[in-house]
Design a protein around this motif. Structure first.
Motif, PDB file in Angstrom:
ATOM      1  N   ILE A   1     -40.807  26.314 -23.524  1.00 17.57           N
ATOM      2  CA  ILE A   1     -40.550  26.332 -25.027  1.00 17.57           C
ATOM      3  C   ILE A   1     -41.860  26.229 -25.665  1.00 17.57           C
ATOM      4  O   ILE A   1     -42.419  27.155 -26.662  1.00 17.57           O
ATOM      5  CB  ILE A   1     -39.567  25.129 -25.592  1.00 17.57           C
ATOM      6  CG1 ILE A   1     -38.250  25.440 -25.085  1.00 17.57           C
ATOM      7  CG2 ILE A   1     -39.715  25.180 -27.178  1.00 17.57           C
ATOM      8  CD1 ILE A   1     -37.778  26.651 -25.583  1.00 17.57           C
ATOM      9  N   GLY A   2     -42.939  25.475 -25.195  1.00 17.28           N
ATOM     10  CA  GLY A   2     -44.197  25.498 -25.723  1.00 17.28           C
ATOM     11  C   GLY A   2     -45.134  26.777 -25.649  1.00 17.28           C
ATOM     12  O   GLY A   2     -45.613  27.131 -26.535  1.00 17.28           O
ATOM     13  N   HIS A   3     -44.682  27.354 -24.620  1.00 19.32           N
ATOM     14  CA  HIS A   3     -45.590  28.769 -24.450  1.00 19.32           C
ATOM     15  C   HIS A   3     -44.849  29.544 -25.433  1.00 19.32           C
ATOM     16  O   HIS A   3     -45.648  30.295 -26.190  1.00 19.32           O
ATOM     17  CB  HIS A   3     -45.195  29.247 -22.967  1.00 19.32           C
ATOM     18  CG  HIS A   3     -45.711  30.273 -22.912  1.00 19.32           C
ATOM     19  ND1 HIS A   3     -46.973  30.891 -22.547  1.00 19.32           N
ATOM     20  CD2 HIS A   3     -45.078  31.729 -22.746  1.00 19.32           C
ATOM     21  CE1 HIS A   3     -47.163  32.109 -22.563  1.00 19.32           C
ATOM     22  NE2 HIS A   3     -46.098  32.727 -22.460  1.00 19.32           N
ATOM     23  N   TRP A   4     -43.508  29.684 -25.699  1.00 22.27           N
ATOM     24  CA  TRP A   4     -43.024  30.815 -26.576  1.00 22.27           C
ATOM     25  C   TRP A   4     -43.331  30.317 -28.081  1.00 22.27           C
ATOM     26  O   TRP A   4     -43.463  31.222 -28.930  1.00 22.27           O
ATOM     27  CB  TRP A   4     -41.492  30.842 -26.434  1.00 22.27           C
ATOM     28  CG  TRP A   4     -41.059  31.237 -25.266  1.00 22.27           C
ATOM     29  CD1 TRP A   4     -41.558  32.119 -24.280  1.00 22.27           C
ATOM     30  CD2 TRP A   4     -39.720  30.918 -24.235  1.00 22.27           C
ATOM     31  NE1 TRP A   4     -40.752  32.197 -23.019  1.00 22.27           N
ATOM     32  CE2 TRP A   4     -39.844  31.670 -23.304  1.00 22.27           C
ATOM     33  CE3 TRP A   4     -38.866  30.139 -24.813  1.00 22.27           C
ATOM     34  CZ2 TRP A   4     -38.972  31.634 -22.558  1.00 22.27           C
ATOM     35  CZ3 TRP A   4     -37.641  30.026 -23.690  1.00 22.27           C
ATOM     36  CH2 TRP A   4     -37.712  30.797 -22.752  1.00 22.27           C
ATOM     37  N   HIS A   5     -43.379  29.092 -28.298  1.00 22.95           N
ATOM     38  CA  HIS A   5     -43.763  28.592 -29.499  1.00 22.95           C
ATOM     39  C   HIS A   5     -45.256  29.046 -30.057  1.00 22.95           C
ATOM     40  O   HIS A   5     -45.481  29.604 -31.023  1.00 22.95           O
ATOM     41  CB  HIS A   5     -43.797  27.105 -29.665  1.00 22.95           C
ATOM     42  CG  HIS A   5     -43.983  26.655 -30.974  1.00 22.95           C
ATOM     43  ND1 HIS A   5     -43.376  26.581 -32.076  1.00 22.95           N
ATOM     44  CD2 HIS A   5     -44.986  25.813 -31.417  1.00 22.95           C
ATOM     45  CE1 HIS A   5     -43.878  26.331 -33.382  1.00 22.95           C
ATOM     46  NE2 HIS A   5     -45.133  25.644 -32.682  1.00 22.95           N
ATOM     47  N   LEU A   6     -46.102  28.932 -28.878  1.00 23.76           N
ATOM     48  CA  LEU A   6     -47.619  29.241 -29.079  1.00 23.76           C
ATOM     49  C   LEU A   6     -47.628  30.945 -29.221  1.00 23.76           C
ATOM     50  O   LEU A   6     -48.515  31.263 -30.247  1.00 23.76           O
ATOM     51  CB  LEU A   6     -48.205  28.833 -28.088  1.00 23.76           C
ATOM     52  CG  LEU A   6     -48.700  27.366 -28.013  1.00 23.76           C
ATOM     53  CD1 LEU A   6     -49.674  26.822 -26.805  1.00 23.76           C
ATOM     54  CD2 LEU A   6     -49.374  26.860 -29.174  1.00 23.76           C
ATOM     55  N   GLU A   7     -46.676  31.448 -28.619  1.00 21.90           N
ATOM     56  CA  GLU A   7     -47.047  33.079 -28.635  1.00 21.90           C
ATOM     57  C   GLU A   7     -46.442  33.469 -29.989  1.00 21.90           C
ATOM     58  O   GLU A   7     -46.939  34.247 -30.752  1.00 21.90           O
ATOM     59  CB  GLU A   7     -45.957  33.473 -27.529  1.00 21.90           C
ATOM     60  CG  GLU A   7     -46.650  33.476 -26.332  1.00 21.90           C
ATOM     61  CD  GLU A   7     -47.918  34.336 -26.184  1.00 21.90           C
ATOM     62  OE1 GLU A   7     -48.082  35.224 -26.549  1.00 21.90           O
ATOM     63  OE2 GLU A   7     -49.124  33.441 -25.424  1.00 21.90           O
ATOM     64  N   ALA A   8     -45.362  32.772 -30.711  1.00 20.25           N
ATOM     65  CA  ALA A   8     -44.990  33.101 -31.803  1.00 20.25           C
ATOM     66  C   ALA A   8     -45.918  32.891 -32.932  1.00 20.25           C
ATOM     67  O   ALA A   8     -46.028  33.540 -33.913  1.00 20.25           O
ATOM     68  CB  ALA A   8     -43.656  32.360 -32.239  1.00 20.25           C
ATOM     69  N   LEU A   9     -46.548  31.700 -32.900  1.00 17.05           N
ATOM     70  CA  LEU A   9     -47.714  31.253 -33.698  1.00 17.05           C
ATOM     71  C   LEU A   9     -48.797  32.289 -33.539  1.00 17.05           C
ATOM     72  O   LEU A   9     -49.219  32.681 -34.666  1.00 17.05           O
ATOM     73  CB  LEU A   9     -48.325  29.872 -33.333  1.00 17.05           C
ATOM     74  CG  LEU A   9     -47.343  28.835 -33.949  1.00 17.05           C
ATOM     75  CD1 LEU A   9     -47.863  27.384 -33.283  1.00 17.05           C
ATOM     76  CD2 LEU A   9     -47.023  28.782 -35.342  1.00 17.05           C
ATOM     77  N   LYS A  10     -48.963  32.891 -32.463  1.00 21.00           N
ATOM     78  CA  LYS A  10     -50.217  33.820 -32.416  1.00 21.00           C
ATOM     79  C   LYS A  10     -49.640  35.164 -33.057  1.00 21.00           C
ATOM     80  O   LYS A  10     -50.538  35.749 -33.719  1.00 21.00           O
ATOM     81  CB  LYS A  10     -50.470  34.118 -31.066  1.00 21.00           C
ATOM     82  CG  LYS A  10     -51.082  32.878 -30.222  1.00 21.00           C
ATOM     83  CD  LYS A  10     -51.530  33.136 -28.627  1.00 21.00           C
ATOM     84  CE  LYS A  10     -52.043  31.973 -28.284  1.00 21.00           C
ATOM     85  NZ  LYS A  10     -52.127  32.268 -26.519  1.00 21.00           N
ATOM     86  N   ALA A  11     -48.417  35.411 -32.954  1.00 23.36           N
ATOM     87  CA  ALA A  11     -47.791  36.783 -33.444  1.00 23.36           C
ATOM     88  C   ALA A  11     -47.839  36.667 -34.965  1.00 23.36           C
ATOM     89  O   ALA A  11     -48.120  37.643 -35.770  1.00 23.36           O
ATOM     90  CB  ALA A  11     -46.675  37.022 -32.846  1.00 23.36           C
ATOM     91  N   TYR A  12     -47.520  35.644 -35.481  1.00 21.72           N
ATOM     92  CA  TYR A  12     -47.387  35.293 -37.031  1.00 21.72           C
ATOM     93  C   TYR A  12     -48.759  34.837 -37.592  1.00 21.72           C
ATOM     94  O   TYR A  12     -49.127  35.331 -38.815  1.00 21.72           O
ATOM     95  CB  TYR A  12     -46.412  34.107 -37.208  1.00 21.72           C
ATOM     96  CG  TYR A  12     -45.999  33.995 -38.528  1.00 21.72           C
ATOM     97  CD1 TYR A  12     -45.264  34.811 -39.680  1.00 21.72           C
ATOM     98  CD2 TYR A  12     -46.558  32.882 -39.551  1.00 21.72           C
ATOM     99  CE1 TYR A  12     -44.939  34.870 -40.693  1.00 21.72           C
ATOM    100  CE2 TYR A  12     -46.410  32.897 -41.016  1.00 21.72           C
ATOM    101  CZ  TYR A  12     -45.518  33.604 -41.369  1.00 21.72           C
ATOM    102  OH  TYR A  12     -45.325  33.597 -42.735  1.00 21.72           O
ATOM    103  N   GLY A  13     -49.624  34.356 -37.007  1.00 22.13           N
ATOM    104  CA  GLY A  13     -51.025  33.937 -37.337  1.00 22.13           C
ATOM    105  C   GLY A  13     -51.061  32.430 -37.053  1.00 22.13           C
ATOM    106  O   GLY A  13     -50.207  31.829 -36.333  1.00 22.13           O
ATOM    107  N   THR A  14     -51.990  31.593 -37.718  1.00 21.23           N
ATOM    108  CA  THR A  14     -52.211  30.436 -37.281  1.00 21.23           C
ATOM    109  C   THR A  14     -51.337  29.496 -38.160  1.00 21.23           C
ATOM    110  O   THR A  14     -50.792  29.917 -39.185  1.00 21.23           O
ATOM    111  CB  THR A  14     -53.673  29.865 -37.515  1.00 21.23           C
ATOM    112  OG1 THR A  14     -54.110  30.003 -38.914  1.00 21.23           O
ATOM    113  CG2 THR A  14     -54.428  30.712 -36.610  1.00 21.23           C
TER     114      THR A  14
END
Length: 165
Positions: free
Chosen positions: A126-139
């Motif tokens: 989950i942590g990995h997917w969350h970080l990937e989502a933040l990267k895709a959306y922005g910071t």
């Protein structure tokens, strides 16, 4: 090789007499190396050493084994079809023999006869997917933060969420 008469005789039969093709055909028909080696009056090990001594023979052996996998599955069907249906023991024995042949064919040729992959495998956390989502959306700095109090609707039991909308 002076002290290896059986090995010399095997090589003579396979190479000089041209019986190597017979080996590939018999493997492709589902026979075991042990059965074939018995007919050549040698050990299974000796026959296998001859096969693995050259890359071309190894390739032919692998191809023949894949063909043999089909023969084993067909043989399993024949065993089941010919089992005495009035004898529980005969049916069970035929079933076990057919299951073994099917399993072994799946080992030899997994793509054709192996078990289908039914489970969905997801790797990651989950942590990995969350970080990937933040990267895709922005910071997190770019996310809008509401000012002041936000109006939160509270639903009671029996309320229709579509009407409060």
């Amino acid at each position: 090789m002076a002290g290896q008469p059986k090995r010399r005789e095997l090589e003579r039969q396979l190479e000089e007499e041209g019986r190597a093709e017979e080996v590939w055909e018999r493997i492709g028909s589902g026979e075991t190396l042990r059965e074939i080696a018995t007919d050549f009056n040698c050990s299974r090990w000796m026959l296998q050493r001859w096969i693995h001594a050259e890359p071309e023979r190894e390739r032919q052996y692998q191809e023949a084994k894949r063909e043999g996998a089909s023969a084993m599955v067909e043989e399993g069907k024949t065993l089941l079809d010919e089992a005495d249906e009035h004898s529980t023991g005969a049916v069970q024995k035929a079933r076990f023999q057919a299951d073994y042949r099917k399993w072994y064919a799946g080992i030899i040729d997994r793509q054709t006869f192996g078990p289908p992959e039914k489970r969905l495998q997801i790797s990651g956390d989950i942590g990995h997917w969350h970080l990937e989502a933040l990267k895709a959306y922005g910071t997190t700095d770019s996310l809008p933060i509401p000012d002041g109090d936000a109006e939160v609707l509270k639903l009671e039991a029996g309320d229709d969420p579509a009407e409060t909308g």
